[in-house]
Design a protein around this motif. Structure first.
Motif, PDB file in Angstrom:
ATOM      1  N   LYS A 241      31.402  52.175  57.829  1.00 18.79           N
ATOM      2  CA  LYS A 241      30.990  51.186  58.842  1.00 18.79           C
ATOM      3  C   LYS A 241      32.213  50.391  59.266  1.00 18.79           C
ATOM      4  N   SER A 242      32.025  49.425  60.153  1.00 15.15           N
ATOM      5  CA  SER A 242      33.170  48.682  60.680  1.00 15.15           C
ATOM      6  C   SER A 242      33.752  47.705  59.668  1.00 15.15           C
ATOM      7  N   ALA A 243      32.983  47.369  58.617  1.00 17.75           N
ATOM      8  CA  ALA A 243      33.481  46.411  57.625  1.00 17.75           C
ATOM      9  C   ALA A 243      32.891  46.721  56.257  1.00 17.75           C
ATOM     10  N   THR A 244      33.573  46.231  55.231  1.00 21.86           N
ATOM     11  CA  THR A 244      33.075  46.378  53.865  1.00 21.86           C
ATOM     12  C   THR A 244      33.276  45.074  53.103  1.00 21.86           C
ATOM     13  N   MET A 245      32.435  44.874  52.094  1.00 22.77           N
ATOM     14  CA  MET A 245      32.658  43.844  51.082  1.00 22.77           C
ATOM     15  C   MET A 245      32.722  44.570  49.753  1.00 22.77           C
ATOM     16  N   ILE A 246      33.846  44.452  49.082  1.00 25.27           N
ATOM     17  CA  ILE A 246      34.059  45.197  47.846  1.00 25.27           C
ATOM     18  C   ILE A 246      33.865  44.268  46.665  1.00 25.27           C
ATOM     19  N   ASP A 247      32.827  44.521  45.904  1.00 24.31           N
ATOM     20  CA  ASP A 247      32.549  43.696  44.736  1.00 24.31           C
ATOM     21  C   ASP A 247      33.378  44.186  43.554  1.00 24.31           C
ATOM     22  N   ASP A 248      33.399  43.389  42.515  1.00 20.53           N
ATOM     23  CA  ASP A 248      34.311  43.640  41.391  1.00 20.53           C
ATOM     24  C   ASP A 248      33.669  43.144  40.101  1.00 20.53           C
ATOM     25  N   VAL A 249      32.431  43.545  39.890  1.00 20.21           N
ATOM     26  CA  VAL A 249      31.676  43.045  38.737  1.00 20.21           C
ATOM     27  C   VAL A 249      31.936  43.929  37.523  1.00 20.21           C
ATOM     28  N   CYS A 250      32.270  43.304  36.415  1.00 13.96           N
ATOM     29  CA  CYS A 250      32.510  44.035  35.170  1.00 13.96           C
ATOM     30  C   CYS A 250      31.420  43.666  34.166  1.00 13.96           C
ATOM     31  N   VAL A 251      30.796  44.666  33.580  1.00 17.73           N
ATOM     32  CA  VAL A 251      29.720  44.443  32.605  1.00 17.73           C
ATOM     33  C   VAL A 251      30.062  45.165  31.316  1.00 17.73           C
ATOM     34  N   PRO A 252      29.406  44.808  30.204  1.00 17.45           N
ATOM     35  CA  PRO A 252      29.582  45.593  28.985  1.00 17.45           C
ATOM     36  C   PRO A 252      29.247  47.063  29.252  1.00 17.45           C
ATOM     37  N   ARG A 253      29.968  47.974  28.626  1.00 16.71           N
ATOM     38  CA  ARG A 253      29.723  49.400  28.884  1.00 16.71           C
ATOM     39  C   ARG A 253      28.258  49.769  28.658  1.00 16.71           C
ATOM     40  N   SER A 254      27.642  49.133  27.685  1.00 22.17           N
ATOM     41  CA  SER A 254      26.247  49.448  27.373  1.00 22.17           C
ATOM     42  C   SER A 254      25.303  49.075  28.507  1.00 22.17           C
ATOM     43  N   GLN A 255      25.769  48.230  29.437  1.00 21.14           N
ATOM     44  CA  GLN A 255      24.939  47.787  30.552  1.00 21.14           C
ATOM     45  C   GLN A 255      25.316  48.474  31.869  1.00 21.14           C
ATOM     46  N   LEU A 256      26.197  49.460  31.807  1.00 20.33           N
ATOM     47  CA  LEU A 256      26.676  50.106  33.021  1.00 20.33           C
ATOM     48  C   LEU A 256      25.545  50.771  33.799  1.00 20.33           C
ATOM     49  N   GLY A 257      24.653  51.463  33.086  1.00 21.52           N
ATOM     50  CA  GLY A 257      23.522  52.113  33.747  1.00 21.52           C
ATOM     51  C   GLY A 257      22.631  51.110  34.454  1.00 21.52           C
ATOM     52  N   ALA A 258      22.371  49.980  33.800  1.00 20.20           N
ATOM     53  CA  ALA A 258      21.535  48.940  34.406  1.00 20.20           C
ATOM     54  C   ALA A 258      22.213  48.342  35.632  1.00 20.20           C
ATOM     55  N   MET A 259      23.540  48.234  35.579  1.00 22.86           N
ATOM     56  CA  MET A 259      24.277  47.695  36.718  1.00 22.86           C
ATOM     57  C   MET A 259      24.160  48.612  37.932  1.00 22.86           C
ATOM     58  N   LEU A 260      24.319  49.907  37.729  1.00 20.63           N
ATOM     59  CA  LEU A 260      24.225  50.844  38.842  1.00 20.63           C
ATOM     60  C   LEU A 260      22.801  50.942  39.379  1.00 20.63           C
TER      61      LEU A 260
END
Length: 455
Positions: free
Chosen positions: A331-350
């Motif tokens: 698209k014409s613009a993006t907002m790039i987030d940078d959230v870091c979570v415990p590895r065990s919570q990676l699935g929940a984050m996605l």
């Protein structure tokens, strides 16, 4: 304005000063969306420490704010100008002053480009691990300012772990030397670490002593396709739980894979819901990849393909390095987030990010440094559409809230800048913010260095 320019000219060569409004406007902001930027009074490009000191003494005398900048590849607005400020661009201070194979250090000025340093130390059989996606253009000073990471973080860590010492010009023009050149040292408070990640708000880094490592063997990469992001995250947890130490463990979701193919015709599998890249730079990488491949299969991978040679591996890594650029083309613009979570919570984050994309009716691609839980959800939107822009900002905030809810942090490597000031306050709490402001006041009592950033 005239007094400022007159005083600056007494200690700077004519070519170090830029006053043309059309040119200074190009220095007003970094690469972040939704971040206000002011109009600088002048841009200064010093080449020496003494010139930086002159700028800061002048700024202090006239009470003029100073915004330090590197290559402006940042994604949080930390390098954005404020109205009437001096933009202090350090890109001309670009000398590698020393490389010592015995001490395993490099001494560099802040404008040295990350990739230039990496290649220079490689010639001595050494390795500088931090490698942000923008490594071909970003500078060491900017890397230090944002405590940046990169693809190799899972094994080698982030910039903060490689900065041994700094020379810093303070707000009043004094020169401070912190840290050491030695392998060990605990003399006094660790002021070096305090400057790393401070986004130019405490002082101007003019020299850095960086730790180096012996150059590892060439890495081999494995690509694993998964029918769901949750299965890919399960594989990440299995890999880390079994004690493996890959040199790289990266994830791209389906949206990101398709964007990379559209941009560069990479031939990545578009039917996959998540693509996991795992690399080893060990003496026997093929054996390590085989073990990880078995874990990926057990987690539900539909295809596991190890690269046969470094050239194939580099092709896969290039696909990952193109991820953010490819999403920017959606698209014409993006907002790039940078959230870091415990590895065990990676699935929940996605999973949560996918739900947010559906709720707000937006395309949000996710690439991640999966090995350390650092996700980069990228919100793609049409900046000419006010409603879509509003939803983009709201979804960005929802993603940060999700990260905190999962025990994570609002930024793993991009910094706070302007974009995440409100969220920094939420993460730190009132007492934390109060102490941070006290530290800022101790180094910069007139609040001249990068004002309006962080908090």
């Amino acid at each position: 304005m005239s007094d400022l320019l007159e005083r600056l000219r007494t200690g700077l060569p004519p070519e170090a000063l830029i006053t043309d409004p059309d040119v200074t406007a190009s220095y007003a902001h970094d690469m972040a969306s939704f971040c206000a930027a002011g109009t600088p009074a002048v841009v200064v490009l010093p080449r020496t420490v003494e010139q930086v000191q002159h700028v800061m003494r002048t700024a202090t005398a006239l009470r003029v704010p100073v915004v330090p900048q590197g290559a402006r590849t940042g994604l949080s607005g930390a390098a954005n100008a404020t109205d009437g400020c001096v933009v202090l661009s350090l890109v001309k201070m670009d000398r590698i002053l020393e490389i010592s194979p015995v001490d395993r250090i490099a001494v560099v000025e802040p404008g040295v480009v990350n990739a230039v340093l990496s290649r220079a130390v490689n010639e001595h059989g050494l390795y500088y691990p931090p490698d942000p996606s923008s490594w071909e253009t970003c500078t060491i000073g900017g890397n230090i300012g944002t405590a940046s990471g990169g693809l190799c973080c899972v094994k080698y860590g982030v910039t903060a772990e490689y900065v041994l010492g700094l020379d810093v010009v303070l707000a009043d023009g004094r020169l401070l030397t912190t840290g050491r050149r030695t392998a060990k040292g605990v003399a006094g408070y660790d002021l070096t670490r305090l400057f790393v990640g401070s986004e130019g708000s405490l002082g101007i880094v003019v020299k850095a002593v960086l730790a180096l490592k012996p150059q590892p063997p060439q890495q081999l990469v494995l690509a694993a396709e998964f029918p769901s992001a949750d299965a890919a995250c399960d594989a990440v947890c299995r890999i880390m739980e079994r004690g493996h130490t890959p040199s790289l463990l990266e994830l791209m979701d389906r949206t990101t894979v398709r964007a990379v193919n559209a941009l560069a015709s990479m031939g990545l599998p578009e039917t996959t819901e998540a693509l996991l890249l795992c690399a080893f730079d060990t003496p026997d990488p093929a054996s390590d990849l085989a073990a990880v491949g078995a874990l990926c299969t057990a987690a539900g991978a539909t295809e596991v393909v190890p690269a046969d040679n470094p050239a194939e591996s580099e092709l896969l890594l290039q696909a990952r390095r193109l991820a953010l650029t490819a999403l920017e083309a959606v698209k014409s613009a993006t907002m790039i987030d940078d959230v870091c979570v415990p590895r065990s919570q990676l699935g929940a984050m996605l999973a949560g990010t996918a739900a947010i994309a559906e709720e707000y009716g937006l395309t949000i691609g996710v690439c991640a440094h999966a090995g350390d839980g650092n996700t980069h959800p990228t919100v793609c939107f049409d900046q000419a559409d006010p409603d879509e822009s509003r939803r983009a900002r709201a979804s960005f905030d929802a993603i940060m809230a999700l990260g905190l809810e999962l025990g994570g942090t609002i930024t793993g490597e991009h910094g706070v800048g302007v974009l995440k000031k409100e969220w920094l306050a939420r993460e730190l709490g009132d007492t934390g913010v109060e102490l941070q402001r006290s530290i800022k006041a101790a180094f910069d009592p007139l609040n001249l260095l990068n004002p309006g950033k962080l908090f």
